[in-house]
Design an enzyme around this catalytic site. Structure first.
Site, PDB file in Angstrom:
ATOM      1  CD  GLU A 162     -46.644  55.471  37.356  1.00  0.00           C
ATOM      2  OE1 GLU A 162     -47.225  55.001  38.357  1.00  0.00           O
ATOM      3  OE2 GLU A 162     -47.122  55.436  36.200  1.00  0.00           O
ATOM      4  CB  CYS A 180     -49.994  51.242  27.588  1.00  0.00           C
ATOM      5  SG  CYS A 180     -49.458  50.048  28.836  1.00  0.00           S
ATOM      6  CG  ASN A 181     -44.234  50.390  24.599  1.00  0.00           C
ATOM      7  OD1 ASN A 181     -43.931  50.102  23.456  1.00  0.00           O
ATOM      8  ND2 ASN A 181     -44.093  51.616  25.082  1.00  0.00           N
ATOM      9  CB  THR A 182     -47.459  46.551  29.304  1.00  0.00           C
ATOM     10  OG1 THR A 182     -46.161  46.933  29.779  1.00  0.00           O
ATOM     11  CG2 THR A 182     -47.824  45.207  29.913  1.00  0.00           C
ATOM     12  CE1 TYR A 205     -53.253  48.250  33.977  1.00  0.00           C
ATOM     13  CE2 TYR A 205     -53.368  47.888  31.615  1.00  0.00           C
ATOM     14  CZ  TYR A 205     -53.972  48.277  32.786  1.00  0.00           C
ATOM     15  OH  TYR A 205     -55.287  48.673  32.773  1.00  0.00           O
ATOM     16  N   GLY A 206     -46.805  46.350  33.892  1.00  0.00           N
ATOM     17  CA  GLY A 206     -45.608  45.700  33.370  1.00  0.00           C
ATOM     18  C   GLY A 206     -45.336  44.305  33.875  1.00  0.00           C
ATOM     19  CG  ASP A 263     -49.917  54.559  29.922  1.00  0.00           C
ATOM     20  OD1 ASP A 263     -49.407  53.634  29.265  1.00  0.00           O
ATOM     21  OD2 ASP A 263     -49.401  55.014  30.950  1.00  0.00           O
ATOM     22  CB  SER A 264     -51.068  50.859  32.747  1.00  0.00           C
ATOM     23  OG  SER A 264     -49.721  51.272  32.584  1.00  0.00           O
ATOM     24  CB  CYS A 313     -41.479  51.941  28.916  1.00  0.00           C
ATOM     25  SG  CYS A 313     -42.551  52.417  30.305  1.00  0.00           S
ATOM     26  CB  THR A 314     -45.230  55.980  27.159  1.00  0.00           C
ATOM     27  OG1 THR A 314     -46.035  55.281  28.117  1.00  0.00           O
ATOM     28  CG2 THR A 314     -45.527  55.452  25.765  1.00  0.00           C
ATOM     29  CG  HIS A 315     -43.750  55.561  32.845  1.00  0.00           C
ATOM     30  ND1 HIS A 315     -44.787  54.873  32.257  1.00  0.00           N
ATOM     31  CD2 HIS A 315     -44.213  55.975  34.055  1.00  0.00           C
ATOM     32  CE1 HIS A 315     -45.821  54.862  33.074  1.00  0.00           C
ATOM     33  NE2 HIS A 315     -45.504  55.522  34.162  1.00  0.00           N
TER      34      HIS A 315
END
Length: 274
Positions: free
Chosen positions: A158, A73-75, A42-43, A10-11, A192-194
């Site tokens: 974050e 990571c979706n992006t 990365y978004g 993941d980013s 988004c995994t966040h």
């Protein structure tokens, strides 16, 4: 014997929510997690930059002996996965596999919607790629897909501000915007995994008829099925229940924040990919 872990990339931190689900469902495997925190998020980056960064991380994971890598990571899944699968993997390791999180989610998301309308909440990069629209259409051609970019959510999470009044404002802003776009939306996909860290705030703003889906459980179930269907990959994976964590940024900072996403204290190591 050398280990052959499942690589999870993941980013930043969000992929840890996917790793948590993978460990819960498939605890017997070894896992190696890499967070490219030094270059996150990365978004908002270009396709070319996301591809270059993701490829560097995939190459490193392959060098560590990972026969299977999940881009959690979706992006990265939206902007880099296809190029890596089609143009790079054959020269890096033709026997390895790199998977993403968009396709397994798109394969099932339509099963949750009774009204045939799904809202995708994601980063700018994922929304602009139209990856979810295109993938969902393959499996559910009649599905209405509404997209909403939520650029402030990742930095709020974050910076551990996701429980603050400021977060309440930005969550409400985007949820209300989605509800105005299409009256039949009955399923919200957190692409988004966040975003699972905001799931309770989101649910409080929704009528009961609308459900919220996070990706972790979907991805882990899909990977379990994938390994059953691909014994040639499954047999290469080591099974000692080991979990190893790497970050491209400060170790102490990563360890402290990772606890929020993974649900338990971790000890990471630093690597420099530049």
């Amino acid at each position: 014997m050398p280990t052959a872990p499942i690589g999870v990339f993941d980013s930043g931190y969000g992929g840890l929510t996917v790793l948590r689900s993978l460990v819960d469902r498939l605890p017997q495997y070894d896992y190696l997690y890499l967070g490219d925190n030094a270059r996150a998020p990365y978004g908002n980056r270009s396709f070319e930059t996301v591809y270059r960064y993701t490829l560097q991380c995939v190459e490193w994971l392959l060098q560590q002996g990972c026969p299977l890598i999940v881009l959690a990571c979706n992006t990265a899944s939206a902007k880099a996965l296809r190029n890596i699968q089609q143009n790079d993997l054959h020269r890096l390791d033709p026997n390895a596999r790199v998977l993403g999180v968009i396709r397994p989610t798109a394969e099932v998301v339509g099963n949750y919607s009774k009204q045939g309308a799904v809202a995708v909440l994601a980063t700018n990069g994922t929304v602009q790629s139209r990856s979810y629209e295109l993938e969902i259409e393959k499996f559910f051609p009649a599905m209405k897909v509404v997209q909403e970019a939520c650029p402030m959510w990742v930095p709020l999470i974050e910076n551990n501000e996701h429980n603050s009044p400021g977060a309440d404002y930005f969550v409400r802003q985007h949820v209300e915007r989605v509800l105005r776009q299409h009256p039949d939306v009955d399923t919200l996909l957190l692409a988004c995994t966040h975003y699972p860290l905001l799931i309770e705030k989101i649910r409080q703003l929704l009528p009961e008829r609308i459900q919220v889906l996070a990706q972790g459980d979907i991805v882990s179930e899909s990977l379990q099925d994938y390994l059953q269907r691909h014994p040639e990959i499954n047999e290469r994976l080591s099974r000692e229940g080991q979990r190893t964590f790497y970050t491209t940024d400060a170790v102490d900072d990563f360890n402290n924040k990772a606890t929020i996403f993974f649900g338990e204290r971790i000890e990471s190591r630093h690597i420099d990919l530049r």
